[in-house]
Design a protein around this motif. Structure first.
Motif, PDB file in Angstrom:
ATOM      1  N   GLN A  37       0.660  -1.337  -0.031  1.00  0.00           N
ATOM      2  CA  GLN A  37      -0.156  -0.037  -0.189  1.00  0.00           C
ATOM      3  C   GLN A  37       0.877   1.287   0.060  1.00  0.00           C
ATOM      4  O   GLN A  37       1.854   1.265   0.321  1.00  0.00           O
ATOM      5  CB  GLN A  37      -0.943  -0.075   1.337  1.00  0.00           C
ATOM      6  N   CYS A  38       0.279   2.243  -0.639  1.00  0.00           N
ATOM      7  CA  CYS A  38       0.899   3.869  -0.909  1.00  0.00           C
ATOM      8  C   CYS A  38      -0.016   4.701  -0.755  1.00  0.00           C
ATOM      9  O   CYS A  38      -1.073   4.608  -1.723  1.00  0.00           O
ATOM     10  CB  CYS A  38       1.948   3.811  -1.791  1.00  0.00           C
ATOM     11  N   ALA A  39      -0.046   5.657   0.096  1.00  0.00           N
ATOM     12  CA  ALA A  39      -0.928   6.602   0.186  1.00  0.00           C
ATOM     13  C   ALA A  39      -0.257   7.985   0.279  1.00  0.00           C
ATOM     14  O   ALA A  39       0.896   7.917   1.305  1.00  0.00           O
ATOM     15  CB  ALA A  39      -1.945   6.618   1.423  1.00  0.00           C
ATOM     16  N   GLN A  40      -0.456   9.083  -0.132  1.00  0.00           N
ATOM     17  CA  GLN A  40       0.068  10.604   0.071  1.00  0.00           C
ATOM     18  C   GLN A  40      -1.119  11.536   0.087  1.00  0.00           C
ATOM     19  O   GLN A  40      -2.141  11.376  -0.275  1.00  0.00           O
ATOM     20  CB  GLN A  40       0.819  10.800  -1.116  1.00  0.00           C
ATOM     21  N   ASP A  41      -0.813  12.427   1.173  1.00  0.00           N
ATOM     22  CA  ASP A  41      -1.839  13.447   1.340  1.00  0.00           C
ATOM     23  C   ASP A  41      -1.434  14.865   1.088  1.00  0.00           C
ATOM     24  O   ASP A  41      -1.663  15.710   1.495  1.00  0.00           O
ATOM     25  CB  ASP A  41      -1.967  13.434   2.912  1.00  0.00           C
ATOM     26  N   MET A  42      -0.595  14.838  -0.067  1.00  0.00           N
ATOM     27  CA  MET A  42      -0.315  16.220  -0.703  1.00  0.00           C
ATOM     28  C   MET A  42      -0.815  16.775  -1.958  1.00  0.00           C
ATOM     29  O   MET A  42      -0.362  17.392  -2.647  1.00  0.00           O
ATOM     30  CB  MET A  42       1.404  16.085  -0.775  1.00  0.00           C
ATOM     31  N   ASN A  43      -1.821  15.653  -2.402  1.00  0.00           N
ATOM     32  CA  ASN A  43      -2.534  16.136  -3.512  1.00  0.00           C
ATOM     33  C   ASN A  43      -1.567  16.065  -4.786  1.00  0.00           C
ATOM     34  O   ASN A  43      -1.943  16.828  -5.649  1.00  0.00           O
ATOM     35  CB  ASN A  43      -3.519  17.250  -3.251  1.00  0.00           C
TER      36      ASN A  43
ATOM     37  N   MET B  10       2.379   9.546  -9.230  1.00  0.00           N
ATOM     38  CA  MET B  10       2.941   8.656  -8.241  1.00  0.00           C
ATOM     39  C   MET B  10       3.715   7.690  -8.916  1.00  0.00           C
ATOM     40  O   MET B  10       3.417   7.200 -10.146  1.00  0.00           O
ATOM     41  CB  MET B  10       1.757   7.879  -7.468  1.00  0.00           C
ATOM     42  N   SER B  11       4.841   6.827  -8.150  1.00  0.00           N
ATOM     43  CA  SER B  11       5.507   5.859  -8.758  1.00  0.00           C
ATOM     44  C   SER B  11       5.763   4.947  -7.692  1.00  0.00           C
ATOM     45  O   SER B  11       5.929   5.274  -6.581  1.00  0.00           O
ATOM     46  CB  SER B  11       6.693   6.560  -9.562  1.00  0.00           C
ATOM     47  N   TRP B  12       6.377   3.699  -8.118  1.00  0.00           N
ATOM     48  CA  TRP B  12       7.039   2.634  -7.521  1.00  0.00           C
ATOM     49  C   TRP B  12       8.221   2.377  -7.939  1.00  0.00           C
ATOM     50  O   TRP B  12       8.502   2.142  -9.232  1.00  0.00           O
ATOM     51  CB  TRP B  12       6.187   1.258  -7.470  1.00  0.00           C
TER      52      TRP B  12
ATOM     53  N   VAL C  11      13.723  -3.882  -1.817  1.00  0.00           N
ATOM     54  CA  VAL C  11      13.060  -2.828  -0.874  1.00  0.00           C
ATOM     55  C   VAL C  11      12.119  -2.235  -1.946  1.00  0.00           C
ATOM     56  O   VAL C  11      12.869  -1.743  -2.896  1.00  0.00           O
ATOM     57  CB  VAL C  11      14.170  -1.951  -0.148  1.00  0.00           C
ATOM     58  N   TYR C  12      10.943  -1.735  -1.454  1.00  0.00           N
ATOM     59  CA  TYR C  12      10.003  -1.147  -2.483  1.00  0.00           C
ATOM     60  C   TYR C  12       9.666   0.341  -1.913  1.00  0.00           C
ATOM     61  O   TYR C  12       9.500   0.242  -0.947  1.00  0.00           O
ATOM     62  CB  TYR C  12       8.865  -2.014  -2.640  1.00  0.00           C
ATOM     63  N   PHE C  13       9.716   1.226  -2.970  1.00  0.00           N
ATOM     64  CA  PHE C  13       9.611   2.489  -2.465  1.00  0.00           C
ATOM     65  C   PHE C  13       8.513   3.131  -3.389  1.00  0.00           C
ATOM     66  O   PHE C  13       8.544   3.175  -4.628  1.00  0.00           O
ATOM     67  CB  PHE C  13      10.871   3.495  -2.594  1.00  0.00           C
ATOM     68  N   CYS C  14       7.679   3.663  -2.545  1.00  0.00           N
ATOM     69  CA  CYS C  14       6.866   4.772  -3.458  1.00  0.00           C
ATOM     70  C   CYS C  14       7.063   6.201  -3.328  1.00  0.00           C
ATOM     71  O   CYS C  14       7.664   6.518  -2.396  1.00  0.00           O
ATOM     72  CB  CYS C  14       5.175   4.425  -2.659  1.00  0.00           C
TER      73      CYS C  14
ATOM     74  N   GLY D 196       8.312   7.352   0.406  1.00  0.00           N
ATOM     75  CA  GLY D 196       8.061   6.909   1.498  1.00  0.00           C
ATOM     76  C   GLY D 196       9.379   6.216   2.358  1.00  0.00           C
ATOM     77  O   GLY D 196      10.388   6.175   1.441  1.00  0.00           O
ATOM     78  N   ASP D 197       8.969   5.468   3.218  1.00  0.00           N
ATOM     79  CA  ASP D 197      10.282   4.604   3.917  1.00  0.00           C
ATOM     80  C   ASP D 197      10.630   3.408   3.505  1.00  0.00           C
ATOM     81  O   ASP D 197      11.242   2.739   4.076  1.00  0.00           O
ATOM     82  CB  ASP D 197      10.248   4.671   5.573  1.00  0.00           C
ATOM     83  N   GLY D 198       9.559   3.030   2.612  1.00  0.00           N
ATOM     84  CA  GLY D 198       9.756   1.413   1.999  1.00  0.00           C
ATOM     85  C   GLY D 198       9.179   0.171   2.499  1.00  0.00           C
ATOM     86  O   GLY D 198       8.658   0.541   3.773  1.00  0.00           O
ATOM     87  N   THR D 199       9.124  -0.596   1.950  1.00  0.00           N
ATOM     88  CA  THR D 199       8.546  -1.986   2.223  1.00  0.00           C
ATOM     89  C   THR D 199       9.674  -2.824   1.915  1.00  0.00           C
ATOM     90  O   THR D 199       9.974  -3.130   0.652  1.00  0.00           O
ATOM     91  CB  THR D 199       7.302  -2.357   1.514  1.00  0.00           C
TER      92      THR D 199
END
Lengths: 113, 118
Positions: B22-28, B32-34, B88-91, B110-113
């Motif tokens: 999951q990846c969520a952002q609150d900056m409108n 977005m990318s992976w 390690v996956y980063f959004c 984000g800080d990664g999965t």
């Protein structure tokens, strides 16, 4: 083939010295170039960007240069501190919208006191 | 303002299992990318999206699906996990300039999965 290379995997310097990191690329024509810092276990954090028509950008102790003829960017940290120890990534931005990024593998900087 | 939030932080899967990062952002942010980050390989783009309902493939899309039903969320699905997907996956998200407008905005990560496939 298209390549982006950061000149060394690791760089060790003493506190107070200037660290210089290099980012070289071939077969790209980037619109911009960005530098990021990444700490262990964290995501990259944006530091600076420079446009293709700019030669130099500064922010506090950081300075970035961009030479489109040499296809090279230099990233300098002056008066380095142990807290500057991290991995630094350069990224080429290939489109005007700023969304197509190609990252280098990074250089890990260690600053010893 | 939380920025980019990734869940879970760690996950171990068996070969063949499926899961969603999951990846969520609150900056409108529109864009977005992976990415995946592997030792000696740097960050490599998997999929990206320039807005809700629009997605496209990056450099290494095989084995992954994405969808973008809202501006805020951009989940990454592993269809049938393979050991080669251990990484390690980063959004990331950013502002995206309108067509024809030159701009450059930083990517917010984000800080990664950290994902291990056994």
């Amino acid at each position: 083939s298209q390549k982006i290379e950061q000149n060394s995997e690791a760089l060790n310097i003493q506190e107070g010295k200037t660290a210089t990191l290099t980012c070289n690329y071939t077969n790209y024509s980037p619109a911009y170039l960005q530098w990021y810092r990444q700490d262990p276990g964290r995501g990259p954090v944006f530091l600076l960007l420079i446009r293709e028509n700019e030669k130099e950008k500064r922010k506090e102790r950081l300075k970035v240069t961009f030479d489109t003829t040499l296809k090279q960017s230099l990233f300098h940290i002056t008066a380095s501190q142990p807290a500057d120890s991290a991995t630094y990534l350069c990224a080429l931005v290939l489109n005007q919208a700023g969304t197509a990024l190609i990252f280098g593998k990074g250089t890990t900087l260690s600053v010893s006191s | 303002n939380a920025g980019v939030t990734q869940t879970p932080k760690f996950q171990v899967l068996k070969t063949g299992q499926s899961m969603t990062l999951q990846c969520a952002q609150d900056m409108n942010h529109e864009y977005m990318s992976w990415y995946r980050q592997d030792p000696g390989m740097g960050l490599r783009l998997i999929h990206y999206s320039v807005g809700a309902g629009i997605t496209d493939q990056g450099e290494v899309p095989n084995g992954y699906n994405v969808s973008r039903s809202t501006t805020e969320d951009f989940p990454l699905r592993l269809l049938s996990a393979a050991p080669s997907q251990t990484s390690v996956y980063f959004c990331a998200s950013s502002y995206s300039a309108p067509q024809g407008v030159s701009s450059n905005q930083p990517q917010h990560f984000g800080d990664g999965t950290r994902l291990s496939i056994l």
